[in-house]
Design a protein around this motif. Structure first.
Motif, PDB file in Angstrom:
ATOM      1  N   LEU A   1       6.676  -4.443 -10.589  1.00 61.06           N
ATOM      2  CA  LEU A   1       5.960  -4.746  -9.546  1.00 61.06           C
ATOM      3  C   LEU A   1       5.992  -3.903  -8.409  1.00 61.06           C
ATOM      4  O   LEU A   1       4.934  -3.588  -7.759  1.00 61.06           O
ATOM      5  N   ALA A   2       7.213  -3.105  -8.417  1.00 64.23           N
ATOM      6  CA  ALA A   2       7.367  -1.918  -7.331  1.00 64.23           C
ATOM      7  C   ALA A   2       6.202  -0.820  -7.657  1.00 64.23           C
ATOM      8  O   ALA A   2       5.529  -0.193  -6.795  1.00 64.23           O
ATOM      9  N   VAL A   3       6.031  -0.222  -9.024  1.00 67.65           N
ATOM     10  CA  VAL A   3       4.997   0.472  -9.380  1.00 67.65           C
ATOM     11  C   VAL A   3       3.613  -0.049  -8.994  1.00 67.65           C
ATOM     12  O   VAL A   3       2.923   0.930  -8.695  1.00 67.65           O
ATOM     13  N   LEU A   4       3.336  -1.201  -9.021  1.00 71.15           N
ATOM     14  CA  LEU A   4       2.138  -1.896  -8.748  1.00 71.15           C
ATOM     15  C   LEU A   4       1.844  -1.740  -7.251  1.00 71.15           C
ATOM     16  O   LEU A   4       0.767  -1.296  -6.960  1.00 71.15           O
ATOM     17  N   ALA A   5       3.006  -1.853  -6.534  1.00 65.65           N
ATOM     18  CA  ALA A   5       2.698  -1.857  -5.193  1.00 65.65           C
ATOM     19  C   ALA A   5       2.674  -0.405  -4.653  1.00 65.65           C
ATOM     20  O   ALA A   5       1.753  -0.169  -3.768  1.00 65.65           O
ATOM     21  N   LEU A   6       3.423   0.575  -5.492  1.00 66.05           N
ATOM     22  CA  LEU A   6       3.133   1.967  -5.032  1.00 66.05           C
ATOM     23  C   LEU A   6       1.811   2.433  -5.379  1.00 66.05           C
ATOM     24  O   LEU A   6       1.109   3.261  -4.615  1.00 66.05           O
ATOM     25  N   ALA A   7       0.998   2.034  -6.546  1.00 70.66           N
ATOM     26  CA  ALA A   7      -0.416   2.151  -6.707  1.00 70.66           C
ATOM     27  C   ALA A   7      -1.315   1.827  -5.782  1.00 70.66           C
ATOM     28  O   ALA A   7      -2.264   2.358  -5.400  1.00 70.66           O
ATOM     29  N   ALA A   8      -0.943   0.704  -5.156  1.00 71.69           N
ATOM     30  CA  ALA A   8      -1.845   0.098  -4.302  1.00 71.69           C
ATOM     31  C   ALA A   8      -1.636   0.788  -2.967  1.00 71.69           C
ATOM     32  O   ALA A   8      -2.784   0.910  -2.232  1.00 71.69           O
ATOM     33  N   LEU A   9      -0.670   1.255  -2.659  1.00 71.76           N
ATOM     34  CA  LEU A   9      -0.534   1.979  -1.446  1.00 71.76           C
ATOM     35  C   LEU A   9      -0.691   3.394  -1.390  1.00 71.76           C
ATOM     36  O   LEU A   9      -0.702   4.100  -0.276  1.00 71.76           O
TER      37      LEU A   9
END
Length: 434
Positions: A365-373
């Motif tokens: 989930l952290a990786v997905l958040a970084l991709a979105a940001l």
């Protein structure tokens, strides 16, 4: 004939052995080598140079894996091994010195690509010679070793072939593509053939030593990120220590601390325990190969990319000619910075899946958040982009630590009990013999 523990000047390893001080001395050269890897792309931030960085890191990691394997099979500080080690570490240092010119021979001095190829062959040949001494007593392993010994010869030949390309290839797309192809072939040959012929290579005598060596290398890579954050050529000329610099430094250390926590708090302990529980030699060898040799490479690569993204950041933030919070990070550097942390986290997830059969969702989930940001991080200032990264990383640690609950407690208590038992046994032996 002598003791069976001795084999032609080397003393065989033991199940309870740990990392020696001599091996830690050898690792010091990799501190320098990792720092030099970033020089391949920091001056010219292009996709081609990023690929070159990956190729060099892959071959460097394979050299280090040989050090780890040798130290596990035999005692690195006994017999002839220190002499072999000093020769090998000298060749590794020269390999690191040649890295900035590993792809392009600059006028004057020695041919950088040829020096790199020669040093790589010398390092690998020295390591395999030790495995050859150990394998001589077993006909099956000796036959396997002879096939394995061909690999560095062919890999070095591919590197030499790439070195013989025209000196000025930076503007020639076809020549650059051929060079990268030859390097990729050398790398794939070592790694892919290692899967088939690695019975000589991944005979893990001591699970504790194997796990400790790889954990220490992750620690060295994390140290590189701190060095990259703090070392800037302009700081020695007296750039001011401003509040933006202080905040950026705190954020950088916070991210590095989170990366340490994500690996060392529980996962490193659980991986070592899984390796200890693996009693079958073939299964242990596969686990050591997959979870450590192969999956720890992207872990280290992720930290190196993170360090590359941090390089000169404080210098740019402190520069009075730049905006107070730094210039916008841009698409390339946000890819390196966020992508490095994402690669690190996903590699930890892969290690957990391979060794523990556990899928850790918070890092995903952290990786997905970084991709979105990432699009936002590319447009804001350097400190702003680093703040977004730190926010995601700190949230990851809080969520995962609270969510692991009993599993985390069990792993850490088991590790503590093992440590206390080992300390008690050492104290008993010292009282009796010292």
């Amino acid at each position: 004939m002598g003791s069976p523990q001795w084999s032609r000047g080397v003393r065989l390893g033991a199940p309870g052995s740990r990392t020696t001080r001599l091996e830690l001395f050898y690792d010091l050269v990799f501190v320098f080598a990792f720092f030099n890897v970033t020089a391949l792309t920091s001056q010219q931030p292009t996709g081609t140079n990023l690929l070159r960085c990956l190729l060099v890191l892959g071959l460097l990691w394979w050299c280090w894996t040989g050090f780890a394997g040798v130290g596990n099979a035999v005692r690195a500080d006994q017999g002839l091994l220190p002499v072999v080690g000093f020769v090998t570490v000298t060749a590794t240092f020269l390999l690191a010195l040649s890295m900035p010119g590993a792809f392009l021979d600059e006028p004057g001095g020695l041919n950088g690509p040829l020096v790199f190829a020669g040093c790589y062959f010398l390092v690998r040949a020295s390591q395999l010679s030790v495995f050859g001494v150990v394998a001589r007593g077993d006909p099956a392993r000796w036959r396997q070793w002879r096939r394995l010994a061909v690999l560095p010869v062919v890999a070095a030949a591919l590197l030499v072939a790439s070195a013989l390309l025209p000196r000025r290839i930076s503007g020639d797309g076809a020549a650059t593509a051929l060079q990268l192809t030859l390097w990729t072939a050398a790398l794939l040959l070592e790694y892919a053939a290692g899967v088939r012929l690695g019975g000589t290579y991944w005979v893990v005598v001591s699970a504790g030593h194997w796990a400790e060596r790889h954990a220490l290398m992750v620690l060295i890579a994390l140290g590189e990120s701190i060095i990259a954050l703090g070392v800037g050529p302009k700081f020695v000329t007296g750039l001011p220590l401003t509040w933006p610099v202080v905040i950026a430094a705190v954020l950088g250390i916070a991210v590095a601390s989170v990366l340490w926590w994500a690996y060392f708090d529980t996962l490193a302990l659980a991986l070592e325990q899984a390796l200890h529980r693996s009693r079958d030699p073939a299964h242990r060898a596969r686990l050591a190969r997959d979870a450590y040799t192969y999956l720890h490479l992207p872990i280290v690569a992720g930290v190196i990319f993170f360090a590359l993204g941090l390089k000169d950041l404080l210098t740019e933030v402190a520069d009075p000619d730049n905006p107070d919070w730094g210039v916008p990070l841009g698409g390339y550097w946000v890819l390196v910075l966020y992508g490095g942390v994402s690669l690190y986290l996903l590699s930890l997830v892969a290690c957990g899946l391979r060794a523990l059969r556990v899928l850790r969702w918070p890092p995903v989930l952290a990786v997905l958040a970084l991709a979105a940001l990432a699009p936002v991080g590319a447009r804001v200032s350097e400190v702003g982009a680093l703040a977004l990264l730190a926010l995601v990383c700190v949230a990851l640690v809080v969520v995962e630590t609270r969510g692991q609950g009993r599993r985390r407690h069990r792993v850490r208590q088991l590790a503590l009990a093992e440590q206390e038992a080992a300390e008690a046994e050492q104290s008993r032996w010292r009282r009796e013999h010292l």
